[in-house]
Design a protein around this motif. Structure first.
Motif, PDB file in Angstrom:
ATOM      1  N   THR A  71     -13.014 -77.234  -7.318  1.00 28.90           N
ATOM      2  CA  THR A  71     -13.037 -75.777  -7.172  1.00 28.90           C
ATOM      3  C   THR A  71     -11.631 -75.226  -6.972  1.00 28.90           C
ATOM      4  OG1 THR A  71     -15.250 -75.878  -6.200  1.00 28.90           O
ATOM      5  CG2 THR A  71     -13.986 -73.864  -5.850  1.00 28.90           C
ATOM      6  N   SER A  72     -10.842 -75.904  -6.144  1.00 28.91           N
ATOM      7  CA  SER A  72      -9.467 -75.449  -5.910  1.00 28.91           C
ATOM      8  C   SER A  72      -8.625 -75.552  -7.172  1.00 28.91           C
ATOM      9  CB  SER A  72      -8.823 -76.278  -4.786  1.00 28.91           C
ATOM     10  OG  SER A  72      -9.489 -76.058  -3.561  1.00 28.91           O
ATOM     11  N   SER A  73      -8.863 -76.607  -7.955  1.00 30.21           N
ATOM     12  CA  SER A  73      -8.117 -76.758  -9.210  1.00 30.21           C
ATOM     13  C   SER A  73      -8.444 -75.629 -10.177  1.00 30.21           C
ATOM     14  CB  SER A  73      -8.423 -78.108  -9.854  1.00 30.21           C
ATOM     15  OG  SER A  73      -7.984 -79.177  -9.035  1.00 30.21           O
ATOM     16  N   ILE A  74      -9.733 -75.262 -10.249  1.00 34.22           N
ATOM     17  CA  ILE A  74     -10.136 -74.155 -11.127  1.00 34.22           C
ATOM     18  C   ILE A  74      -9.526 -72.854 -10.644  1.00 34.22           C
ATOM     19  CG2 ILE A  74     -12.094 -72.795 -11.950  1.00 34.22           C
ATOM     20  CD1 ILE A  74     -13.766 -75.367 -11.822  1.00 34.22           C
ATOM     21  N   ASP A  75      -9.613 -72.606  -9.336  1.00 41.24           N
ATOM     22  CA  ASP A  75      -9.034 -71.375  -8.785  1.00 41.24           C
ATOM     23  C   ASP A  75      -7.530 -71.316  -9.018  1.00 41.24           C
ATOM     24  OD1 ASP A  75     -11.548 -70.697  -7.925  1.00 41.24           O
ATOM     25  OD2 ASP A  75     -11.230 -71.337  -5.848  1.00 41.24           O
ATOM     26  N   LEU A  76      -6.864 -72.450  -8.858  1.00 43.21           N
ATOM     27  CA  LEU A  76      -5.421 -72.496  -9.068  1.00 43.21           C
ATOM     28  C   LEU A  76      -5.077 -72.209 -10.529  1.00 43.21           C
ATOM     29  CD1 LEU A  76      -2.634 -73.030  -7.867  1.00 43.21           C
ATOM     30  CD2 LEU A  76      -2.966 -75.468  -8.327  1.00 43.21           C
ATOM     31  N   ALA A  77      -5.859 -72.766 -11.454  1.00 38.06           N
ATOM     32  CA  ALA A  77      -5.619 -72.508 -12.877  1.00 38.06           C
ATOM     33  C   ALA A  77      -5.836 -71.032 -13.208  1.00 38.06           C
ATOM     34  CB  ALA A  77      -6.538 -73.385 -13.727  1.00 38.06           C
ATOM     35  N   GLU A  78      -6.867 -70.423 -12.608  1.00 37.39           N
ATOM     36  CA  GLU A  78      -7.117 -68.999 -12.844  1.00 37.39           C
ATOM     37  C   GLU A  78      -6.000 -68.136 -12.256  1.00 37.39           C
ATOM     38  OE1 GLU A  78     -10.976 -68.524 -11.149  1.00 37.39           O
ATOM     39  OE2 GLU A  78     -12.032 -69.083 -13.006  1.00 37.39           O
ATOM     40  N   LEU A  79      -5.470 -68.550 -11.116  1.00 35.03           N
ATOM     41  CA  LEU A  79      -4.336 -67.824 -10.532  1.00 35.03           C
ATOM     42  C   LEU A  79      -3.090 -67.953 -11.411  1.00 35.03           C
ATOM     43  CD1 LEU A  79      -4.786 -68.733  -6.756  1.00 35.03           C
ATOM     44  CD2 LEU A  79      -5.067 -66.475  -7.787  1.00 35.03           C
ATOM     45  N   ARG A  99       6.621 -57.224 -11.077  1.00 31.61           N
ATOM     46  CA  ARG A  99       7.421 -58.160 -10.300  1.00 31.61           C
ATOM     47  C   ARG A  99       6.781 -58.418  -8.943  1.00 31.61           C
ATOM     48  NH1 ARG A  99      13.428 -56.892  -7.844  1.00 31.61           N
ATOM     49  NH2 ARG A  99      13.664 -58.821  -6.673  1.00 31.61           N
ATOM     50  N   LEU A 100       6.293 -57.348  -8.309  1.00 34.54           N
ATOM     51  CA  LEU A 100       5.643 -57.501  -7.006  1.00 34.54           C
ATOM     52  C   LEU A 100       4.299 -58.208  -7.163  1.00 34.54           C
ATOM     53  CD1 LEU A 100       6.501 -56.721  -4.149  1.00 34.54           C
ATOM     54  CD2 LEU A 100       5.091 -54.676  -4.348  1.00 34.54           C
ATOM     55  N   SER A 101       3.574 -57.873  -8.226  1.00 33.12           N
ATOM     56  CA  SER A 101       2.291 -58.541  -8.478  1.00 33.12           C
ATOM     57  C   SER A 101       2.493 -60.028  -8.734  1.00 33.12           C
ATOM     58  CB  SER A 101       1.596 -57.895  -9.678  1.00 33.12           C
ATOM     59  OG  SER A 101       1.314 -56.529  -9.436  1.00 33.12           O
ATOM     60  N   LEU A 102       3.583 -60.359  -9.428  1.00 36.41           N
ATOM     61  CA  LEU A 102       3.884 -61.765  -9.685  1.00 36.41           C
ATOM     62  C   LEU A 102       4.190 -62.499  -8.389  1.00 36.41           C
ATOM     63  CD1 LEU A 102       4.193 -63.802 -11.980  1.00 36.41           C
ATOM     64  CD2 LEU A 102       6.597 -63.139 -12.162  1.00 36.41           C
ATOM     65  N   ALA A 103       4.905 -61.832  -7.471  1.00 36.25           N
ATOM     66  CA  ALA A 103       5.204 -62.442  -6.173  1.00 36.25           C
ATOM     67  C   ALA A 103       3.929 -62.633  -5.357  1.00 36.25           C
ATOM     68  CB  ALA A 103       6.203 -61.577  -5.410  1.00 36.25           C
ATOM     69  N   ARG A 104       3.004 -61.673  -5.443  1.00 37.09           N
ATOM     70  CA  ARG A 104       1.721 -61.821  -4.734  1.00 37.09           C
ATOM     71  C   ARG A 104       0.926 -62.999  -5.296  1.00 37.09           C
ATOM     72  NH1 ARG A 104       1.255 -55.935  -5.541  1.00 37.09           N
ATOM     73  NH2 ARG A 104       1.892 -54.861  -3.632  1.00 37.09           N
ATOM     74  N   SER A 105       0.937 -63.150  -6.614  1.00 35.27           N
ATOM     75  CA  SER A 105       0.200 -64.258  -7.216  1.00 35.27           C
ATOM     76  C   SER A 105       0.829 -65.599  -6.838  1.00 35.27           C
ATOM     77  CB  SER A 105       0.157 -64.100  -8.742  1.00 35.27           C
ATOM     78  OG  SER A 105       1.452 -64.202  -9.305  1.00 35.27           O
ATOM     79  N   GLU A 106       2.136 -65.630  -6.628  1.00 36.27           N
ATOM     80  CA  GLU A 106       2.788 -66.865  -6.176  1.00 36.27           C
ATOM     81  C   GLU A 106       2.297 -67.243  -4.781  1.00 36.27           C
ATOM     82  OE1 GLU A 106       4.787 -68.896  -7.665  1.00 36.27           O
ATOM     83  OE2 GLU A 106       5.137 -67.800  -9.526  1.00 36.27           O
ATOM     84  N   VAL A 107       2.084 -66.248  -3.932  1.00 30.69           N
ATOM     85  CA  VAL A 107       1.542 -66.514  -2.598  1.00 30.69           C
ATOM     86  C   VAL A 107       0.133 -67.090  -2.717  1.00 30.69           C
ATOM     87  CG1 VAL A 107       0.804 -65.467  -0.426  1.00 30.69           C
ATOM     88  CG2 VAL A 107       2.948 -64.762  -1.475  1.00 30.69           C
ATOM     89  N   ALA A 108      -0.705 -66.462  -3.550  1.00 28.26           N
ATOM     90  CA  ALA A 108      -2.074 -66.937  -3.720  1.00 28.26           C
ATOM     91  C   ALA A 108      -2.103 -68.354  -4.293  1.00 28.26           C
ATOM     92  CB  ALA A 108      -2.841 -65.976  -4.631  1.00 28.26           C
ATOM     93  N   MET A 109      -1.218 -68.642  -5.246  1.00 30.39           N
ATOM     94  CA  MET A 109      -1.187 -69.986  -5.840  1.00 30.39           C
ATOM     95  C   MET A 109      -0.731 -71.038  -4.834  1.00 30.39           C
ATOM     96  SD  MET A 109       0.117 -69.649  -9.795  1.00 30.39           S
ATOM     97  CE  MET A 109       1.630 -68.788  -9.397  1.00 30.39           C
ATOM     98  N   SER A 110       0.256 -70.698  -4.015  1.00 28.42           N
ATOM     99  CA  SER A 110       0.735 -71.672  -3.030  1.00 28.42           C
ATOM    100  C   SER A 110      -0.332 -71.962  -1.984  1.00 28.42           C
ATOM    101  CB  SER A 110       2.015 -71.157  -2.375  1.00 28.42           C
ATOM    102  OG  SER A 110       1.786 -69.937  -1.693  1.00 28.42           O
ATOM    103  N   ARG A 111      -1.086 -70.951  -1.600  1.00 29.41           N
ATOM    104  CA  ARG A 111      -2.163 -71.176  -0.631  1.00 29.41           C
ATOM    105  C   ARG A 111      -3.294 -71.996  -1.238  1.00 29.41           C
ATOM    106  NH1 ARG A 111      -2.078 -65.110   2.071  1.00 29.41           N
ATOM    107  NH2 ARG A 111      -0.449 -65.555   3.620  1.00 29.41           N
ATOM    108  N   LYS A 112      -3.578 -71.759  -2.508  1.00 31.94           N
ATOM    109  CA  LYS A 112      -4.607 -72.566  -3.172  1.00 31.94           C
ATOM    110  C   LYS A 112      -4.128 -73.997  -3.344  1.00 31.94           C
ATOM    111  CE  LYS A 112      -7.824 -71.038  -4.053  1.00 31.94           C
ATOM    112  NZ  LYS A 112      -9.096 -70.998  -3.285  1.00 31.94           N
ATOM    113  N   ALA A 113      -2.840 -74.183  -3.610  1.00 33.25           N
ATOM    114  CA  ALA A 113      -2.294 -75.542  -3.693  1.00 33.25           C
ATOM    115  C   ALA A 113      -2.380 -76.237  -2.337  1.00 33.25           C
ATOM    116  CB  ALA A 113      -0.842 -75.484  -4.172  1.00 33.25           C
TER     117      ALA A 113
END
Length: 437
Positions: free
Chosen positions: A118-126, A260-274
């Motif tokens: 599930t985390s791998s799928i969520d990370l790929a979607e992020l 740019r800000l949205s990309l930074a937010r997605s980086e936060v979400a991806m790091s937490r999913k990782a």
């Protein structure tokens, strides 16, 4: 022969007109260039391909939910064996069927993986979301770059008109000087100095034309326009009524729309999913297993049985990577630090965006004030040139005074052109910074 010449002339004129039309100037709005670049710009294609790549990565991650199916088939030649006593005496040959075959099928269906799938799928979607934001950011960069080229072309077109007008006036004055020189009321040195002014203005026209050609080529290439297109900017762009919302409005829009800000937010979400994915490595994995096997001959019997042995099984398998007890926790700790770094990057990006919006908004409003000042400067420069020109004609002013007045008028006219373009430029810069271009 006359008819052939006439026909040849008509064909030559037709082909020449076609050649001119092929490279004729065409009025193209900035919005039309944006739309063309959206589909034709080579600069945008890598980010679009990155989106497709991320979509495939999502499909790969989702496929991990499907069962793993393994099948194997073997055909072999088996040599004869032998038997001996434990002291390797009493050697006896043991014939074995020489043809060996094996077929097995195994199925494993994951039931519980500690959230890894599930985390791998969520990370790929992020990652897919981040790729889309990156594409938006690249698109905005290209649009702002195109806007800069477009406005520069417009600026140099207007500068050419200013220089051309001053050149015409200078040539007129130069003609009057030569007439006065013939009458003995003007000095040759005055003519030489004004000829230098005319020569400099002619050189400026050449430089302006060359700069416009370079800008046009860059705009056509990056915008994905047809090769040979000569851009003629939309002259109504300066007549548009541009909004003057306050800084708070622009700050709110930037916080909501900046890629740019949205990309930074997605980086936060991806790091937490990782981080969640790293934690899943500390948990056991459970799956349903099923299989079927057929092998022959049966070699565990003495003598070997020349038959196939088949069996099947169904069960539940549990696996646990014991090394995760001392390796996995380090990975989790590293993921936590990465998440913290992403959060700090987001805060820094938000702060930088806020400062950029504030600076661009101030420059945008300043451009209006600059325009008022330059309009007044042009008015004064024109008035001054008229007065000095009249006094020079009446032998009440020196040639240096006339040259200074001409240069001041040229400089004021050029700065007025820049001031008008700057309003549009800073508006598009504000749109770019706020993610609304």
């Amino acid at each position: 022969m006359t008819n052939l010449r006439l026909l040849g002339g008509v064909l030559t004129a037709f082909l020449a007109s076609c050649g001119v039309c092929a490279h004729a100037q065409s009025v193209i709005t900035l919005e039309q260039i944006f739309a063309t670049a959206e589909t034709n710009s080579r600069q945008l294609r890598p980010s679009l391909t990155a989106i497709s790549e991320a979509e495939q990565e999502v499909n790969v991650a989702r496929a991990e939910r499907l069962p793993d199916i393994n099948a194997s088939l073997s055909l072999s030649y088996i040599g004869d064996g032998f038997t001996t006593k434990r002291n390797f005496g009493d050697y006896q040959k043991a014939p074995i069927p020489h043809f060996g075959n094996g077929l097995s099928v195994g199925i494993t269906q994951p039931l519980y993986t500690g959230g890894a799938i599930t985390s791998s799928i969520d990370l790929a979607e992020l990652k897919l979301t981040a790729a889309r934001y990156a594409n938006d950011f690249q698109r905005d960069n290209i649009r702002f770059q195109l806007a800069g080229y477009y406005l520069d072309i417009y600026k140099y077109a207007n500068l050419r008109s200013v220089v051309d007008s001053n050149l015409a006036a200078a040539r007129k004055v130069l003609g009057e000087m030569r007439a006065r020189y013939d009458q003995g009321t003007a000095l040759l040195n005055d003519i030489t100095r004004y000829e230098l002014l005319v020569s400099n203005l002619e050189l400026q026209l050449i430089q302006i034309d060359n700069t416009r050609a370079i800008l046009n080529n860059n705009l056509v290439t990056i915008g994905g326009l047809t090769e040979g297109t000569v851009i003629e900017p939309d002259t109504t762009i300066l007549e548009r009524v541009l909004p003057k919302e306050n800084a708070d409005w622009w700050q709110t829009e930037a916080a909501a729309n900046s890629p740019r800000l949205s990309l930074a937010r997605s980086e936060v979400a991806m790091s937490r999913k990782a981080e969640s994915l790293a934690k899943s490595e500390l948990l056991p994995k459970v799956g349903v297993q099923a299989g079927w096997t057929i092998d022959g001959p049966i070699l565990v019997e003495v003598p070997p049985i020349n038959r196939n042995l088949s069996y099947w099984y169904v069960g539940v398998g549990v696996s646990y990577n014991l090394s995760s007890l001392y390796k996995g926790r380090r990975n989790v700790a590293k993921s936590r630090v990465t998440s913290q770094k992403a959060v700090e990057n987001l805060a820094a990006a938000a702060e930088d965006l806020s400062m950029s919006v504030s600076a661009d908004h101030i420059r945008y409003l300043e451009a209006y004030e600059e325009l008022k000042t330059q309009e007044k400067s042009v008015e004064l420069a024109e008035r001054n040139y008229g007065i000095v020109s009249t006094r020079y004609s009446a032998d009440m002013a020196l040639i240096t005074d006339l040259l200074d007045a001409a240069n001041a008028r040229l400089d004021a006219g050029q700065r007025l052109v820049n001031a008008r373009i700057n309003i549009i430029y800073y508006y598009y810069k504000l749109l770019f910074t706020a993610g609304k271009i």
